[in-house]
Design a protein around this motif. Structure first.
Motif, short mmCIF file in Angstrom:
data_model
loop_
_atom_site.label_atom_id
_atom_site.label_comp_id
_atom_site.label_asym_id
_atom_site.label_seq_id
_atom_site.Cartn_x
_atom_site.Cartn_y
_atom_site.Cartn_z
N ARG A 76 2.73 5.13 6.30
CA ARG A 76 2.75 4.07 7.15
C ARG A 76 3.97 3.49 7.34
O ARG A 76 4.45 3.15 8.51
CB ARG A 76 1.75 2.95 6.16
CG ARG A 76 1.96 1.58 6.91
CD ARG A 76 1.11 0.44 6.00
NE ARG A 76 1.67 -0.89 6.65
CZ ARG A 76 2.39 -1.58 6.70
NH1 ARG A 76 3.55 -1.31 5.77
NH2 ARG A 76 2.28 -2.64 7.38
N SER A 89 1.39 -2.92 10.77
CA SER A 89 0.04 -3.15 10.95
C SER A 89 -0.54 -3.85 9.50
O SER A 89 0.39 -3.86 8.69
CB SER A 89 -1.02 -1.90 10.93
OG SER A 89 -0.74 -0.90 9.80
N ALA A 131 -5.52 -1.52 6.90
CA ALA A 131 -5.25 0.03 7.18
C ALA A 131 -5.53 0.58 5.96
O ALA A 131 -6.13 1.71 6.13
CB ALA A 131 -3.85 -0.03 7.47
N LEU A 143 -9.43 1.16 6.47
CA LEU A 143 -9.75 2.16 7.25
C LEU A 143 -9.41 3.57 6.58
O LEU A 143 -10.30 4.47 6.89
CB LEU A 143 -9.10 2.01 8.44
CG LEU A 143 -9.38 0.48 9.20
CD1 LEU A 143 -8.30 0.58 10.54
CD2 LEU A 143 -10.61 0.69 9.81
N ILE A 144 -8.38 3.76 5.71
CA ILE A 144 -8.15 4.88 5.13
C ILE A 144 -9.26 5.37 4.21
O ILE A 144 -9.71 6.15 3.93
CB ILE A 144 -6.74 5.01 4.30
CG1 ILE A 144 -5.62 5.00 5.50
CG2 ILE A 144 -6.79 6.14 3.47
CD1 ILE A 144 -5.58 6.03 6.36
N TYR A 177 -12.35 6.74 5.79
CA TYR A 177 -11.94 7.83 6.37
C TYR A 177 -12.46 8.68 4.91
O TYR A 177 -13.42 9.82 5.14
CB TYR A 177 -10.67 8.26 6.57
CG TYR A 177 -10.46 9.80 6.76
CD1 TYR A 177 -10.89 10.64 7.81
CD2 TYR A 177 -9.82 10.31 5.82
CE1 TYR A 177 -10.45 11.71 7.80
CE2 TYR A 177 -9.55 11.77 5.61
CZ TYR A 177 -9.93 12.47 6.91
OH TYR A 177 -9.66 13.88 6.95
N TYR A 202 -6.97 10.48 13.09
CA TYR A 202 -7.47 9.10 12.66
C TYR A 202 -6.45 8.22 12.51
O TYR A 202 -6.44 7.18 12.85
CB TYR A 202 -8.28 9.47 11.29
CG TYR A 202 -9.01 8.32 10.83
CD1 TYR A 202 -10.36 7.93 11.39
CD2 TYR A 202 -8.60 7.39 9.58
CE1 TYR A 202 -10.75 6.53 10.99
CE2 TYR A 202 -9.20 6.53 9.13
CZ TYR A 202 -10.34 5.97 9.98
OH TYR A 202 -10.99 4.87 9.26
N ASP A 203 -5.50 8.64 11.65
CA ASP A 203 -4.26 7.53 11.30
C ASP A 203 -3.48 7.22 12.52
O ASP A 203 -3.21 5.96 13.16
CB ASP A 203 -3.21 8.31 10.10
CG ASP A 203 -3.82 8.32 8.86
OD1 ASP A 203 -5.04 7.72 8.68
OD2 ASP A 203 -3.10 8.66 8.04
N VAL A 217 -6.15 4.27 12.92
CA VAL A 217 -5.70 3.12 11.79
C VAL A 217 -4.47 2.53 12.59
O VAL A 217 -4.24 1.14 12.39
CB VAL A 217 -5.36 3.91 10.69
CG1 VAL A 217 -4.86 3.12 9.48
CG2 VAL A 217 -6.66 4.61 9.91
N TYR A 218 -3.59 3.21 12.84
CA TYR A 218 -2.41 2.58 13.56
C TYR A 218 -2.29 2.28 14.91
O TYR A 218 -1.77 1.20 15.33
CB TYR A 218 -1.01 3.27 12.86
CG TYR A 218 -1.04 3.42 11.55
CD1 TYR A 218 -0.98 2.51 10.55
CD2 TYR A 218 -1.02 4.76 10.93
CE1 TYR A 218 -1.03 2.51 9.25
CE2 TYR A 218 -1.33 4.96 9.53
CZ TYR A 218 -0.89 3.86 8.72
OH TYR A 218 -1.02 3.84 7.21
#
Length: 378
Positions: A57, A65, A70, A73-74, A77, A118-119, A123-124
């Motif tokens: 991050r 963010s 965040a 969301l991780i 996943y 995905y990140d 996510v970001y």
């Protein structure tokens, strides 16, 4: 080195380090601590994910963010990937006869690719390269400003001119500042069309949906009617555009500071170019390297054409500049030009409206904007 390639390398190195941490913690807990396998696995996985999340991050995606969101969301996943990969591994090894080591490597590769994508994009997403570290690495050479509601408080003169033109052409002419603020942002003709739509019953908070490419006929009006009102509006506003208009607090000092730092400044407005030149000269003297308003041959914002024209004149690229505005039009313009957009909270749209329409950077005063331009400023 290409920015995305460097980002991938960082992600790879942090992922490897997270994998080492997971193996070491698991070994210590399971082999030496004699703890249950599932307990050892969960603790090791959580620590490795936290390590990976924290460093990626801050250093890889350099994102400002919301941290809890965040992390959530991780977590989502891994809540999906972990059971799927476990099930898939058993299928590949036990049912299909794949080599166990190959299956592990295969699943790690899938984990790496899917987590990175995905990140990066979910996510970001638009928050990539937004933290102070990223901004310190970015050299800003130019700041481009919108005019109405951004650097100049023009609302009183716009209201007077709009209501005057509407009155002279037989239309509703008692719109207040809040309503008139919602009319403007996409040029004079669009503002007039929005006013007529409001007169016809469209809620004020929805008139922004009328775009600069919309035809008056879509809303039951004619182009001749719009042009007739504009013909009354333009000369009146040009003559009275400075009656009550003045810069917002701190704008003059901001421009002086930017120029002292060698940063080029420009104003880019959908107002008629003639009016923009008048206001830029009388309100700011020679504070702008370029001032551009709406004129033939250059498509109005939110198209990127006006920003590209100005950038070419001052000799900067989009990566070396930021755009400052106050409306949804400005947010979309910066997106189209691939430029960071900063919105002042005092303009023609509310804070709630700006956030709803994707504003990523909102500042409340010129000091905050200056800190965005140069994070080393205290």
């Amino acid at each position: 080195m290409n920015k995305e390639l460097l980002r991938t390398i960082k992600f790879t190195l942090f992922s490897i380090s997270a994998g080492i941490i997971e193996i070491c913690v698991f070994t210590l807990m399971y082999d030496y601590g004699k703890m249950l396998w599932i307990s050892s696995y969960i603790v090791a996985l959580i620590l490795s994910v936290l390590w990976n999340f924290t460093f990626n991050r801050y250093y890889t995606f350099m994102s400002a963010s919301n941290i809890p969101l965040a992390m959530f969301l991780i977590g989502v996943y891994y809540a999906i990937f972990a059971p799927l990969s476990t099930w898939g591994g058993h299928v590949l090894k036990d049912d299909m006869g794949w080599n166990g080591n190959f299956v592990t490597i295969f699943l790690m590769a899938i984990n790496f690719v899917t987590e990175y994508v995905y990140d990066r994009f979910f996510v970001y997403g638009g928050k990539v390269d937004t933290n102070k570290r990223a901004r310190k690495n970015r050299v800003i050479k130019a700041v481009l400003f919108d005019m109405d509601g951004t650097i100049l408080n023009t609302i009183d003169d716009l209201r007077v001119a709009t209501n005057y033109a509407l009155e002279k052409t037989g239309h509703k002419y008692d719109f207040d500042n809040e309503a008139v603020g919602m009319f403007y942002g996409s040029g004079v003709e669009t503002a007039i069309l929005r006013a007529l739509a409001a007169e016809d019953g469209m809620p004020i908070e929805e008139v922004y949906k009328i775009g600069d490419h919309d035809k008056p006929e879509q809303y039951g009006f004619s182009s001749d009617e719009i042009n007739a009102i504009a013909a009354v509006y333009r000369p009146f506003y040009n003559f009275h555009c400075n009656d009550n208009t003045k810069p917002f607090d701190g704008i003059n000092e901001l421009l002086v500071t930017l120029r002292e730092k060698g940063i080029k400044t420009a104003v880019v407005s959908n107002k008629p170019d003639e009016t923009v030149q008048i206001l830029a000269k009388e309100q700011f003297g020679g504070m702008f390297d370029v001032a551009l308003g709406g004129k033939e041959g250059v498509e109005l914002k939110p198209a990127r054409d006006m920003l590209d024209t100005v950038l070419a004149q001052i000799g900067c690229t989009a990566e070396e500049a930021i755009y400052v505005g106050d409306t949804d039009i400005d947010i979309l313009t910066g997106k189209n030009a691939k430029m960071p957009v900063v919105c002042f909270s005092w303009g023609f749209r509310t804070l709630k409206f700006l956030k709803k329409h994707g504003a990523k950077h909102i500042v409340n005063n010129t000091k905050e904007l200056l800190e965005f331009v140069d994070p080393t400023i205290k």
